[in-house]
Enzyme design. Structure first.
Site, short mmCIF file in Angstrom:
data_model
loop_
_atom_site.label_atom_id
_atom_site.label_comp_id
_atom_site.label_asym_id
_atom_site.label_seq_id
_atom_site.Cartn_x
_atom_site.Cartn_y
_atom_site.Cartn_z
N HIS A 35 -15.23 0.96 7.10
CA HIS A 35 -14.44 0.43 5.90
C HIS A 35 -14.41 -1.13 6.00
CE1 HIS A 35 -11.86 -0.53 2.64
NE2 HIS A 35 -10.83 -0.62 3.57
N TYR A 93 12.20 8.75 11.88
CA TYR A 93 11.33 9.54 12.57
C TYR A 93 11.64 10.75 12.71
CZ TYR A 93 8.72 5.38 13.52
OH TYR A 93 7.69 4.02 13.40
N THR A 145 -4.41 -5.95 -1.48
CA THR A 145 -4.84 -4.84 -2.19
C THR A 145 -4.03 -3.66 -1.92
OG1 THR A 145 -6.49 -3.96 -0.66
CG2 THR A 145 -7.66 -5.63 -2.06
N VAL A 194 0.98 -1.19 0.08
CA VAL A 194 -0.03 0.09 0.11
C VAL A 194 0.92 1.15 -0.04
CG1 VAL A 194 -1.93 1.18 1.11
CG2 VAL A 194 -2.09 -1.14 1.14
#
Length: 316
Positions: free
Chosen positions: A178, A68, A231, A15
């Protein structure tokens, strides 16, 4: 207020990498993208691969490997890190594992001095967005989740295919979690400027077909995971859309994980859940509170209650 048009991505998996790629090939606003991952070699490899394509871009973007500490002057921190949904798992099955991962991530980001906007895409996204708000103690308008932006894109694709109308001319939203308890705002849907109710009365589509389309939306992730393992392309584009809306101060309506506290009938409080909101350079400008049918409101409440039952088990 935007400072440097700089975005930090935490999570260089499928992703995150898809978002980074989408941002570089359709970039007119972001000047710098920093990629962080617990697997440093993976992050460095993604940075190299993206930079090697700079010659083919209309506008170059400075892509860097970072830590970070690089969050300090970023406008947006996008988080895609966490465990992925496996075949047979629901997104809610990931709550315990990913909430622990997020506590460490958010602590490190905030410790850097970051005061921009969080965009969360890790699942279960509504809960992880709430977790981010709680751990960061950021104002609610500066914590955004991808919500039902992907569900809505899938819905409009299926309706586009059914009616042979461009997705840009279909106005309909998926709201709620979702995930499996989402619902479609059918009563407010318009296709090519025409209310869906007219298509129904004319016999051009049936209620049964609409139910099947919603089932396809809900099951889409399971189908893709079964076929290719995960996905990432479509949600990568969705994240890019949210980032551009913030950087470009677009004041665009997007179905994101919005903070609901009394809107839509007053029963839903203190929760992030998929609902249309106006997104601008400050983050969420306004969560829309448009009228939905009693049937849709019941589904919204049920979806919120399901998310609440999982949130209540998390120790903050």
């Amino acid at each position: 207020m935007l400072k440097s048009n700089k975005v930090v991505l935490i999570g260089a998996g499928g992703v995150g990498s898809s978002f980074a790629y989408a941002l570089t090939i359709d970039n007119s606003l972001v000047h710098e993208l920093v990629i962080i991952d617990v697997n440093e070699d993976k992050a460095k490899g993604e940075v190299m691969d993206l930079n090697h394509g700079q010659m083919f871009l209309k506008k170059n973007i400075n892509v860097l490997f970072g830590t970070y500490k690089d969050c300090v002057n970023a406008d947006i921190v996008v988080i895609t890190a966490g465990l992925n949904q496996k075949p047979g798992e629901t997104r809610l099955d990931l709550v315990g594992k990913n909430s622990k991962i997020f506590k460490d991530i958010i602590t490190n980001v905030v410790s850097s001095g970051f005061d921009g906007i969080f965009v969360i895409a890790s699942n279960p996204v509504d809960i992880m967005t709430y977790v981010t708000m709680k751990y960061s103690k950021f104002p609610i308008h500066k914590v955004i989740g991808t919500g039902t932006i992907l569900d809505t894109s899938r819905l409009r694709y299926f309706l586009s295919d059914r009616f042979n109308v461009n997705t840009q001319n279909i106005h309909s939203y998926v709201m709620g979690e979702h995930g499996d308890s989402s619902f479609v705002t059918w009563d407010e849907t318009k296709i090519a400027m025409k209310p869906l109710s007219e298509y129904l009365s004319e016999g051009k589509i049936t209620e049964l077909e609409l139910d099947e389309i919603h089932k396809k939306v809900v099951n889409a992730a399971y189908e893709v995971i079964k076929l290719k393992g995960a996905t990432y392309y479509a949600i990568g584009l969705g994240i890019k859309n949210i980032v551009n809306a913030i950087i470009g101060d677009q004041n665009i309506i997007l179905p994101i994980s919005s903070y609901i506290n009394g809107q839509y009938g007053g029963l839903i409080k203190d929760i992030y859940i998929g609902a249309p909101a106006i997104v601008c350079k400050e983050g969420v400008k306004e969560v829309l509170n448009f009228k939905i049918s009693p049937k849709e409101l019941e589904k919204f409440n049920n979806s919120a209650n399901q998310l609440k039952s999982y949130i209540d088990k998390i120790e903050f």
